[in-house]
Design an enzyme around this catalytic site. Sequence first.
Site, mmCIF file in Angstrom:
data_model
loop_
_atom_site.group_PDB
_atom_site.id
_atom_site.type_symbol
_atom_site.label_atom_id
_atom_site.label_comp_id
_atom_site.label_asym_id
_atom_site.label_seq_id
_atom_site.Cartn_x
_atom_site.Cartn_y
_atom_site.Cartn_z
ATOM 1 N N GLU A 239 0.871 -1.172 0.000
ATOM 2 C CA GLU A 239 0.000 0.000 0.000
ATOM 3 C C GLU A 239 0.905 1.218 0.000
ATOM 4 O OE1 GLU A 239 -3.608 -1.785 2.805
ATOM 5 O OE2 GLU A 239 -2.188 -0.345 3.610
ATOM 6 N N ASP B 15 -6.417 8.934 10.199
ATOM 7 C CA ASP B 15 -5.101 8.453 10.590
ATOM 8 C C ASP B 15 -4.645 8.997 11.932
ATOM 9 O OD1 ASP B 15 -4.083 6.706 8.474
ATOM 10 O OD2 ASP B 15 -4.423 8.454 7.201
#
Lengths: 275, 408
Positions: free
Chosen positions: A49, A60
């Site tokens: 990724e 995040d």
Amino acid sequence: MSRITARFAACTAENRPALVTYVMAGDPDLETAQAILDGLPAAGADVIELGMPFSDPMADGVAIQVAGHRALKSGQTMRRTLAMVENFRKKDAETPIVLMGYYNPIYIFGVADFIAAAKAAGVDGLIVVDLPAEEDEELCIPALEAGLNFIRLATPTTDERRLPAVLRNTSGFVYYVTMTGITGAAIKSRAAVGEAVRRIKHHTDLPVAVGFGIKTAEDAQVFGRDADGLAVGTVIVNAVAETLNDGKPTERTVTAVHDVVASLAAGARRARSAA
Amino acid sequence: MTLSGINSLRLGPDEHGRFGIYGGRFVAETLMPLILDLEKAYRDAKADPAFADEIKHLATHYTGRPSPLYFAERTSAHLGGAKVWLKREELNHTGSHKINNCLGQILLARRMGKTRIIAETGAGQHGVATATVCAKFDLPCVIFMGATDVERQWPNVLRMKMLGAEVRPVTAGAGTLKDAMNEALRDWVTNVDTTYYLIGTAAGPHPYPEMVRDFQSVIGAELKDQFLQAEGKLPDAVVACVGGGSNAIGTFHAFLDEPGVALYGAEAGGHGIDVDNGHAASMTGGRPGVLHGNRTYLLQDEDGQILEGPSISAGLDYPGVGPEHAFLHDAKRVTYAPITDKEALEAFQLLARMEGIIPALESAHGLAQVMKLAPTMGKDQSVVLCLSGRGDKDVESVGKHLGMDMIS
């Protein structure tokens, strides 16, 4: 068969979960990030990724927020991120790369242009955190039509009723988020994760990777029993942060990342043999 | 002439939460089920007369509605054109329009059985209003506020603390409203089972823009009636300041289908619209993008990274704007114009000296637009400003800007 499908099938044939490793494009600078990316398969990564940095990464935790800001500060752009994939593909035609991030930089690049450029660079799939199934018309459908996989996140709040809608346009694999929370937080119940993976597999033939909160080789060993893939990001990104000197990479930066990946890969390989 | 039916501008959003191409539900999957629940709970509440009654009762006895419509006689004479009127939202309990939305949403949170409230705040007005309703309804409350804003709006931080809220300073980014909203979203995604996110402006994922507009629409509805009572007609122009745009959409909504009423939104022009990244005027100086759950006009660079424009006003320096404003901008129904820090400071002082009213710096941006507009209009015409908040929170920082000290 897409690279992603082929790779998960190969891992399953070896009776082990695929190790899905997240790195931030351009962190801490373009050259170092390219060296990190290029060395991931040898270190044990099965799927990569590649984070597309964004100024406002709402899902995040601090580690990935800061990594994104380091990348942007070093001048990372979407074109540079795509160029990293293109460079990687010159040396590796097998390892799947999934671009992961938020929608706005893609929207501003232009959806059609982005899909074409991603295809040309050798990208295999997309994970776009802020595009739920309700917004499939934006990017998911055109990406699928162009032959890119669109990997959707399923979460503990995705109940039985909703799961079919979430899975409908998902391809490549399903990314199960182990918790309600942001990347890098702690997993509350290990048993619940295994249960959730089985629940999702009841609805789909796609491989199910789990992520958010997997930090150690031991975690990889535990979660790798149930899941087809293990997605790890925060600890890898932290390996970058911990080796910087005054914000600049040191000779340890690239190897530190690859060492973390190797350790996680070893844990993943023990997941089913140890059982 | 009143427009209706297919030509109406008041029909949005559609079932996908869109106002034209703007709005939508651009959130992480974790939040998606919750947002769908919220939409359903809001539909149910909207259809329940008891919900409307409860809001009405609280508006009268707690907020102090209706807020007066005041003819600013000296200001009108000074500007030498149209009559200037003020819709006195600053007289509401807690000192701004923010309480209108907070009361509506806290009742909804209770209906949904939520046990913890979070909110973001810029100038602190929404934080104070949220802390207030949380105290009244005995719910724990966490307010996310940019560290820069904590410093420049210190009086409001103290108010929130006195009301029992926990204030969490956010140091990411420039430490302003955008960063506070990111952090609130991170908290929400973590505590999704128990927590209600009480968004303060008419932005964010659907149904927030619609819901916040509905709760704020009382401003324009009252204003329309009050003006009719006073002058027997509709005003010629209505002005409000726009950050996220909750007071503005609440003020404008009643007039959207009245083409005879010109509508103006004052954006934060900061150091000037021509100064590179020197302003927070998302419609004058930004372009459409996706942030915080909705598509709207955003300040951003050529690579889609969000910019943080400066403004003297902590309530207006948000890089986006509510999606309905983006739609009304494209439809050219509302004229959005940037007001510089300097112009806002002049307006701030003018109102204090002319009317004995110290406005919030946010509302002073609206007044600065009125100062440009009124002299170009006839003496038989009227312009109404939504005076969205009072300026107590700003006196210290304005005093510094003006070089005032304790001695002279």
